[in-house]
Design a protein around this motif. Structure first.
Motif, PDB file in Angstrom:
ATOM      1  N   MET A  15       0.855  -1.210   0.000  1.00 30.65           N
ATOM      2  CA  MET A  15       0.000   0.000   0.000  1.00 30.65           C
ATOM      3  C   MET A  15       0.870   1.231   0.000  1.00 30.65           C
ATOM      4  O   MET A  15       1.880   1.275   0.682  1.00 30.65           O
ATOM      5  CB  MET A  15      -0.914  -0.016   1.236  1.00 30.65           C
ATOM      6  N   SER A  16       0.454   2.244  -0.712  1.00 26.93           N
ATOM      7  CA  SER A  16       1.265   3.460  -0.820  1.00 26.93           C
ATOM      8  C   SER A  16       1.185   4.255   0.471  1.00 26.93           C
ATOM      9  O   SER A  16       0.342   4.014   1.341  1.00 26.93           O
ATOM     10  CB  SER A  16       0.763   4.304  -2.000  1.00 26.93           C
ATOM     11  N   GLN A  17       2.090   5.226   0.555  1.00 22.59           N
ATOM     12  CA  GLN A  17       2.161   6.055   1.763  1.00 22.59           C
ATOM     13  C   GLN A  17       0.901   6.896   1.918  1.00 22.59           C
ATOM     14  O   GLN A  17       0.409   7.134   3.022  1.00 22.59           O
ATOM     15  CB  GLN A  17       3.384   6.967   1.671  1.00 22.59           C
ATOM     16  N   ARG A  18       0.345   7.407   0.782  1.00 23.68           N
ATOM     17  CA  ARG A  18      -0.868   8.213   0.831  1.00 23.68           C
ATOM     18  C   ARG A  18      -2.039   7.377   1.313  1.00 23.68           C
ATOM     19  O   ARG A  18      -2.884   7.826   2.088  1.00 23.68           O
ATOM     20  CB  ARG A  18      -1.154   8.817  -0.537  1.00 23.68           C
ATOM     21  N   GLY A  19      -2.125   6.108   0.852  1.00 22.40           N
ATOM     22  CA  GLY A  19      -3.208   5.234   1.298  1.00 22.40           C
ATOM     23  C   GLY A  19      -3.108   4.926   2.780  1.00 22.40           C
ATOM     24  O   GLY A  19      -4.101   4.871   3.504  1.00 22.40           O
ATOM     25  N   GLN A  20      -1.848   4.709   3.268  1.00 21.33           N
ATOM     26  CA  GLN A  20      -1.668   4.475   4.691  1.00 21.33           C
ATOM     27  C   GLN A  20      -2.111   5.673   5.502  1.00 21.33           C
ATOM     28  O   GLN A  20      -2.752   5.538   6.559  1.00 21.33           O
ATOM     29  CB  GLN A  20      -0.208   4.158   4.981  1.00 21.33           C
ATOM     30  N   ALA A  21      -1.771   6.898   5.036  1.00 22.23           N
ATOM     31  CA  ALA A  21      -2.170   8.102   5.755  1.00 22.23           C
ATOM     32  C   ALA A  21      -3.680   8.221   5.808  1.00 22.23           C
ATOM     33  O   ALA A  21      -4.262   8.582   6.842  1.00 22.23           O
ATOM     34  CB  ALA A  21      -1.559   9.336   5.099  1.00 22.23           C
ATOM     35  N   GLY A  22      -4.356   7.892   4.696  1.00 21.62           N
ATOM     36  CA  GLY A  22      -5.812   7.971   4.693  1.00 21.62           C
ATOM     37  C   GLY A  22      -6.423   6.957   5.631  1.00 21.62           C
ATOM     38  O   GLY A  22      -7.391   7.225   6.337  1.00 21.62           O
ATOM     39  N   THR A  23      -5.845   5.720   5.655  1.00 24.09           N
ATOM     40  CA  THR A  23      -6.352   4.690   6.556  1.00 24.09           C
ATOM     41  C   THR A  23      -6.187   5.097   8.003  1.00 24.09           C
ATOM     42  O   THR A  23      -7.082   4.926   8.834  1.00 24.09           O
ATOM     43  CB  THR A  23      -5.623   3.373   6.273  1.00 24.09           C
ATOM     44  N   ILE A  24      -5.000   5.657   8.323  1.00 19.45           N
ATOM     45  CA  ILE A  24      -4.746   6.102   9.696  1.00 19.45           C
ATOM     46  C   ILE A  24      -5.713   7.195  10.082  1.00 19.45           C
ATOM     47  O   ILE A  24      -6.254   7.217  11.190  1.00 19.45           O
ATOM     48  CB  ILE A  24      -3.300   6.557   9.835  1.00 19.45           C
ATOM     49  N   SER A  25      -5.947   8.146   9.157  1.00 21.43           N
ATOM     50  CA  SER A  25      -6.844   9.258   9.455  1.00 21.43           C
ATOM     51  C   SER A  25      -8.251   8.754   9.725  1.00 21.43           C
ATOM     52  O   SER A  25      -8.900   9.165  10.684  1.00 21.43           O
ATOM     53  CB  SER A  25      -6.836  10.252   8.299  1.00 21.43           C
ATOM     54  N   ILE A  84      -4.318  15.511  16.029  1.00 20.29           N
ATOM     55  CA  ILE A  84      -4.042  15.596  14.595  1.00 20.29           C
ATOM     56  C   ILE A  84      -4.109  14.201  13.989  1.00 20.29           C
ATOM     57  O   ILE A  84      -3.505  13.256  14.517  1.00 20.29           O
ATOM     58  CB  ILE A  84      -2.659  16.217  14.351  1.00 20.29           C
ATOM     59  N   PRO A  85      -4.842  14.012  12.893  1.00 22.12           N
ATOM     60  CA  PRO A  85      -4.968  12.652  12.331  1.00 22.12           C
ATOM     61  C   PRO A  85      -3.640  12.056  11.916  1.00 22.12           C
ATOM     62  O   PRO A  85      -3.394  10.878  12.130  1.00 22.12           O
ATOM     63  CB  PRO A  85      -5.891  12.860  11.127  1.00 22.12           C
ATOM     64  N   VAL A  86      -2.752  12.843  11.291  1.00 23.38           N
ATOM     65  CA  VAL A  86      -1.501  12.324  10.746  1.00 23.38           C
ATOM     66  C   VAL A  86      -0.367  13.212  11.212  1.00 23.38           C
ATOM     67  O   VAL A  86      -0.481  14.443  11.193  1.00 23.38           O
ATOM     68  CB  VAL A  86      -1.535  12.282   9.200  1.00 23.38           C
ATOM     69  N   THR A  87       0.723  12.617  11.643  1.00 21.59           N
ATOM     70  CA  THR A  87       1.936  13.338  12.013  1.00 21.59           C
ATOM     71  C   THR A  87       2.905  13.294  10.839  1.00 21.59           C
ATOM     72  O   THR A  87       3.318  12.214  10.404  1.00 21.59           O
ATOM     73  CB  THR A  87       2.590  12.721  13.246  1.00 21.59           C
ATOM     74  N   VAL A  88       3.249  14.448  10.310  1.00 19.00           N
ATOM     75  CA  VAL A  88       4.127  14.536   9.140  1.00 19.00           C
ATOM     76  C   VAL A  88       5.546  14.772   9.619  1.00 19.00           C
ATOM     77  O   VAL A  88       5.809  15.653  10.437  1.00 19.00           O
ATOM     78  CB  VAL A  88       3.680  15.674   8.203  1.00 19.00           C
ATOM     79  N   ARG A  89       6.476  13.984   9.103  1.00 19.36           N
ATOM     80  CA  ARG A  89       7.879  14.134   9.468  1.00 19.36           C
ATOM     81  C   ARG A  89       8.461  15.410   8.863  1.00 19.36           C
ATOM     82  O   ARG A  89       7.998  15.900   7.837  1.00 19.36           O
ATOM     83  CB  ARG A  89       8.670  12.921   8.994  1.00 19.36           C
ATOM     84  N   SER A  90       9.495  15.916   9.536  1.00 24.29           N
ATOM     85  CA  SER A  90      10.135  17.142   9.043  1.00 24.29           C
ATOM     86  C   SER A  90      10.785  16.930   7.690  1.00 24.29           C
ATOM     87  O   SER A  90      10.783  17.822   6.836  1.00 24.29           O
ATOM     88  CB  SER A  90      11.168  17.623  10.060  1.00 24.29           C
ATOM     89  N   ALA A  91      11.345  15.755   7.472  1.00 25.91           N
ATOM     90  CA  ALA A  91      11.974  15.485   6.176  1.00 25.91           C
ATOM     91  C   ALA A  91      10.949  15.521   5.048  1.00 25.91           C
ATOM     92  O   ALA A  91      11.210  16.034   3.960  1.00 25.91           O
ATOM     93  CB  ALA A  91      12.682  14.129   6.211  1.00 25.91           C
ATOM     94  N   GLU A  92       9.759  14.979   5.329  1.00 25.98           N
ATOM     95  CA  GLU A  92       8.733  15.006   4.310  1.00 25.98           C
ATOM     96  C   GLU A  92       8.267  16.448   4.035  1.00 25.98           C
ATOM     97  O   GLU A  92       7.923  16.808   2.904  1.00 25.98           O
ATOM     98  CB  GLU A  92       7.548  14.147   4.746  1.00 25.98           C
ATOM     99  N   THR A  93       8.241  17.282   5.076  1.00 28.88           N
ATOM    100  CA  THR A  93       7.881  18.684   4.874  1.00 28.88           C
ATOM    101  C   THR A  93       8.891  19.382   3.984  1.00 28.88           C
ATOM    102  O   THR A  93       8.531  20.166   3.087  1.00 28.88           O
ATOM    103  CB  THR A  93       7.791  19.399   6.233  1.00 28.88           C
ATOM    104  N   VAL A  94      10.162  19.102   4.205  1.00 30.60           N
ATOM    105  CA  VAL A  94      11.197  19.710   3.366  1.00 30.60           C
ATOM    106  C   VAL A  94      11.060  19.249   1.920  1.00 30.60           C
ATOM    107  O   VAL A  94      11.172  20.045   0.981  1.00 30.60           O
ATOM    108  CB  VAL A  94      12.596  19.366   3.927  1.00 30.60           C
ATOM    109  N   VAL A  95      10.803  17.965   1.729  1.00 34.29           N
ATOM    110  CA  VAL A  95      10.647  17.446   0.374  1.00 34.29           C
ATOM    111  C   VAL A  95       9.435  18.080  -0.304  1.00 34.29           C
ATOM    112  O   VAL A  95       9.462  18.445  -1.482  1.00 34.29           O
ATOM    113  CB  VAL A  95      10.527  15.913   0.408  1.00 34.29           C
ATOM    114  N   GLY A  96       8.347  18.236   0.472  1.00 35.03           N
ATOM    115  CA  GLY A  96       7.161  18.865  -0.105  1.00 35.03           C
ATOM    116  C   GLY A  96       7.408  20.299  -0.527  1.00 35.03           C
ATOM    117  O   GLY A  96       6.983  20.728  -1.603  1.00 35.03           O
TER     118      GLY A  96
END
Length: 428
Positions: free
Chosen positions: A1-11, A328-340
């Motif tokens: 499962m992709s990372q986006r799908g995991q985030a949606g499932t967690i949320s 907060i439904p999802v905790t976003v890592r700092s590295a992912e924020t930088v990449v975004g």
């Protein structure tokens, strides 16, 4: 499962758990909800929320009342008073005389006026001679200073200007000087009138006459003037039929200001006597209420604070209860924020903003390590870095303050150069 799908499932799972927990809690509905309702005004949490506002309001109220009770009231200033800033006062004329280098001394007693008028080069202005008794007039007649009498009566003239007598009254209106007195001719038309005088002093100037007028006996007469001035015993005695040209309200009209300044401009000091009215004995009217002991300013302060409290209450009433904090439904890592952020910059081709951000951050860390202020000049930074790293000054300038990279490869090289330069400076 992709990372986006995991985030949606967690949320969705967390949202479901939160909803289930709310439904399962006894305080969410029924009798349990009544115990967890918003606290009323008797609860401790309610007063804790408002204690800051209440403390500030109490301090402001106590300070305002203390200031209102302790401060002294403004000095009472009547007509023709140099302290008076209203229309009948003469504060504007006193300010003009002061700007011209003359000293204006306001006194309220005859003894002070006599003491101040003993100095040479002084003009004594009697703004209300009618309130002086015979003894006070006799004391003022002994001074050698110039005299300017404003609307004197017959007793004042007999003691201070024996060559002058009152000769009737006339309306105050704009009048021409009709005399050769330089002060009046330079001023021109002025608001004169009021008491009219006749004078038998040798060389007396009679200005701003009224034709015809009624004399003291009620008979028509001619040659009476509302400004009479002459020199006697080495001093200049001037009688004005009205003090209107000296007041704040009329100073800007006609030639009133010029006339007043010309009449008082011959000496270095102007002593202005404003006699204080006699103090009337207090009338016993019985016990006074407590509210009569509070000054009017304190009531005004209370009214202003009441309005302020009402406005604050209306402002706070717009809030419909406290905010509910949810996880907060999802905790976003700092590295992912930088990449975004990097991908957003790349899609918008904002290489200029990325380069400026990288250079500003590197420059801030470098200057802090070098012990230089944040607003240091670029030439100073480049010279210091060249000496510390052994690089060429122009090379350092191109890295920190150069042009915007033309493509992504140049931007990547700039990032590597900044990292290398910063590493040379920050390394021990």
């Amino acid at each position: 499962m992709s990372q986006r799908g995991q985030a949606g499932t967690i949320s969705r799972s967390q949202h479901g758990e939160t909803a289930g927990a709310r439904q399962g809690q006894p305080g969410a509905s029924g009798q349990g909800g009544a115990h967890r309702a918003r606290p009323g005004w008797l609860s401790l949490s309610y007063w804790r929320r408002w204690r800051g506002v209440a403390a500030v309001a109490a301090v402001v109220l106590i300070g305002a009342v203390a200031i209102a009770l302790l401060q002294q009231g403004p000095p009472v200033a009547g007509p023709l008073d140099p302290n008076g800033v209203t229309s009948p006062g003469t504060h504007a004329l006193a300010a003009l005389l002061t700007q011209r280098g003359q000293t204006v001394v306001r006194v309220t007693t005859v003894s002070q006026a006599v003491a101040q008028a003993r100095r040479t080069g002084t003009t004594l202005v009697l703004a209300g001679p009618q309130s002086l008794d015979a003894g006070q007039l006799a004391a003022l007649s002994q001074v050698s200073a110039n005299l300017l009498l404003v609307a004197p009566d017959e007793a004042d003239l007999a003691a201070l200007a024996p060559h002058d007598t009152t000769a009737g009254v006339t309306d105050i209106r704009a009048s021409a000087p009709a005399c050769g007195l330089p002060a009046a001719r330079a001023a021109g038309s002025a608001d004169m009138g009021g008491t009219l005088f006749s004078s038998d002093a040798p060389g007396a100037w009679r200005c701003y006459p009224a034709f015809p007028v009624l004399d003291a006996d009620g008979q028509p007469g001619e040659g009476f003037a509302s400004l009479v001035t002459y020199t006697s015993a080495g001093r200049v005695v001037t009688a004005l039929g009205t003090g209107l040209p000296l007041t704040n309200g009329a100073l800007g009209q006609q030639g009133d200001a010029a006339l007043a300044l010309n009449l008082l401009g011959g000496t270095q000091r102007v002593v202005w006597l404003v006699p204080t009215p006699p103090v009337r004995p207090a009338v016993a009217t019985g016990p006074r209420p407590l509210s009569a002991l509070i000054p009017q300013s304190a009531h005004l302060v209370v009214v202003e604070l009441s309005v302020a409290v009402l406005l604050i209450a209306l402002w706070r009433a717009r809030r419909f209860g406290p905010l509910i904090a949810e996880p907060i439904p999802v905790t976003v890592r700092s590295a992912e924020t930088v990449v975004g952020h990097g991908r957003l910059y790349r899609t918008r081709r904002a290489r200029d903003r990325v380069a400026a951000t990288l250079r500003a951050a590197a420059l801030a860390r470098i200057t802090a390590r070098l012990g230089q202020p944040p607003d240091v000049q670029p030439e100073v930074v480049c010279h210091e870095l060249a000496n510390r790293t052994g690089r060429d000054t122009e090379q350092v300038r191109q890295i920190l303050f150069g042009a915007v990279p033309a493509d992504d490869a140049a931007l990547l090289r700039l990032a590597n150069d900044l990292d290398s330069l910063e590493g040379q400076v920050l390394s021990p």
